[in-house]
Design a protein around this motif. Structure first.
Motif, PDB file in Angstrom:
ATOM      1  N   SER A 256      32.375  44.805  34.945  1.00 44.25           N
ATOM      2  CA  SER A 256      33.640  44.539  34.264  1.00 44.25           C
ATOM      3  C   SER A 256      33.431  43.405  33.281  1.00 44.25           C
ATOM      4  O   SER A 256      32.551  42.569  33.464  1.00 44.25           O
TER       5      SER A 256
ATOM      6  N   GLU B  23      35.554  41.206  33.062  1.00 49.91           N
ATOM      7  CA  GLU B  23      36.191  40.085  33.763  1.00 49.91           C
ATOM      8  C   GLU B  23      35.111  39.206  34.406  1.00 49.91           C
ATOM      9  O   GLU B  23      34.030  39.679  34.724  1.00 49.91           O
TER      10      GLU B  23
ATOM     11  N   ARG C 167      36.387  38.115  40.160  1.00 48.43           N
ATOM     12  CA  ARG C 167      37.808  38.375  39.910  1.00 48.43           C
ATOM     13  C   ARG C 167      38.183  39.744  40.462  1.00 48.43           C
ATOM     14  O   ARG C 167      37.420  40.702  40.361  1.00 48.43           O
ATOM     15  N   ILE C 168      39.351  39.843  41.052  1.00 45.37           N
ATOM     16  CA  ILE C 168      39.831  41.120  41.586  1.00 45.37           C
ATOM     17  C   ILE C 168      40.229  42.009  40.407  1.00 45.37           C
ATOM     18  O   ILE C 168      41.046  41.616  39.576  1.00 45.37           O
ATOM     19  N   VAL C 169      39.636  43.218  40.345  1.00 48.93           N
ATOM     20  CA  VAL C 169      39.955  44.140  39.267  1.00 48.93           C
ATOM     21  C   VAL C 169      40.718  45.373  39.750  1.00 48.93           C
ATOM     22  O   VAL C 169      41.260  46.120  38.951  1.00 48.93           O
ATOM     23  N   LYS C 170      40.777  45.569  41.076  1.00 51.41           N
ATOM     24  CA  LYS C 170      41.515  46.710  41.617  1.00 51.41           C
ATOM     25  C   LYS C 170      41.925  46.400  43.051  1.00 51.41           C
ATOM     26  O   LYS C 170      41.156  45.796  43.798  1.00 51.41           O
ATOM     27  N   VAL C 171      43.137  46.827  43.404  1.00 51.43           N
ATOM     28  CA  VAL C 171      43.651  46.659  44.759  1.00 51.43           C
ATOM     29  C   VAL C 171      44.109  48.035  45.241  1.00 51.43           C
ATOM     30  O   VAL C 171      44.829  48.739  44.537  1.00 51.43           O
TER      31      VAL C 171
ATOM     32  N   THR D  35      41.671  47.324  50.363  1.00 51.87           N
ATOM     33  CA  THR D  35      40.402  47.276  49.644  1.00 51.87           C
ATOM     34  C   THR D  35      40.578  46.510  48.348  1.00 51.87           C
ATOM     35  O   THR D  35      41.422  46.863  47.527  1.00 51.87           O
ATOM     36  N   LEU D  36      39.776  45.472  48.189  1.00 50.30           N
ATOM     37  CA  LEU D  36      39.758  44.698  46.952  1.00 50.30           C
ATOM     38  C   LEU D  36      38.441  44.994  46.243  1.00 50.30           C
ATOM     39  O   LEU D  36      37.371  44.865  46.828  1.00 50.30           O
ATOM     40  N   THR D  37      38.510  45.411  44.981  1.00 44.51           N
ATOM     41  CA  THR D  37      37.320  45.641  44.184  1.00 44.51           C
ATOM     42  C   THR D  37      37.145  44.441  43.274  1.00 44.51           C
ATOM     43  O   THR D  37      38.049  44.080  42.530  1.00 44.51           O
ATOM     44  N   LEU D  38      35.958  43.810  43.377  1.00 44.02           N
ATOM     45  CA  LEU D  38      35.680  42.596  42.618  1.00 44.02           C
ATOM     46  C   LEU D  38      34.768  42.894  41.434  1.00 44.02           C
ATOM     47  O   LEU D  38      33.924  43.786  41.495  1.00 44.02           O
ATOM     48  N   SER D  39      34.939  42.111  40.380  1.00 45.45           N
ATOM     49  CA  SER D  39      34.089  42.223  39.201  1.00 45.45           C
ATOM     50  C   SER D  39      32.722  41.606  39.498  1.00 45.45           C
ATOM     51  O   SER D  39      32.632  40.522  40.052  1.00 45.45           O
TER      52      SER D  39
END
Length: 179
Positions: free
Chosen positions: A3, A5, A9-13, A28-32
């Protein structure tokens, strides 16, 4: 995931923010991973060469900037021919606005495909100038290989992996050009 970002940084929840979760449900947290990490492409070119990944410093550029791209290729078997790699920047409407075509190279060292050892990754650096008068919008970065004796004879894409191809031109990434 890759990303533009900053790393971490969290890019999707999932489920989305505001959704209620029952006890024991998974959030689920998807991180950059940031932009310095290569992102997988996994493209098979004629069962001969594999485009593993690409690396761009961002997905947003300004007119007049350089667009650096590192492509990571791997030979699947000995290659008889020396192919040229093309990197094209297509503007809105699919118009070619910049390109960088050369034999694969790592730094200043030429790495002809005919000398590749199967399984060894070649990190091939390209750079395209974005014209100072480039219109804002979404641009495509595309790549592939061709024989220098016939630019229209591209190495066929058998499996586009995690991306797509059109006329044996592989979509590396869509970027945004603008202020």
């Amino acid at each position: 995931v890759w990303s533009s970002e900053p790393q971490g940084r969290i890019v999707k929840v999932d489920p989305p923010v505001g959704a209620e979760l029952a006890g024991g449900e998974t959030l689920t947290l998807t991180l950059s991973s940031g932009s310095a990490e290569p992102f997988p492409l996994e493209v098979n070119l004629n069962n001969t060469i594999f485009l593993e990944s690409a690396e761009l410093p961002s997905d947003h550029f300004s007119p007049g900037e350089k667009l650096p791209v590192t492509l990571r290729w791997r030979g699947l078997q000995p290659v008889a021919d020396s192919y040229t790699v093309f990197l094209h920047l297509l503007g809105p409407g699919g118009v070619l606005i910049g390109q960088d075509d050369h034999e694969p190279r790592e730094g200043d060292v030429s790495r002809p495909t005919s000398n590749w050892v199967p399984g060894v990754v070649v990190a091939d650096l390209h750079s395209v100038d974005i014209p100072p008068d480039a219109a804002g919008g979404v641009y495509q970065v595309r790549t592939g290989m061709y024989l220098p004796s016939n630019e229209s004879q591209r190495l066929p894409v058998l499996d586009a992996g995690r991306t797509s191809d059109q006329n044996n031109s592989i979509l590396v990434m869509e970027i945004r050009v603008g202020p």
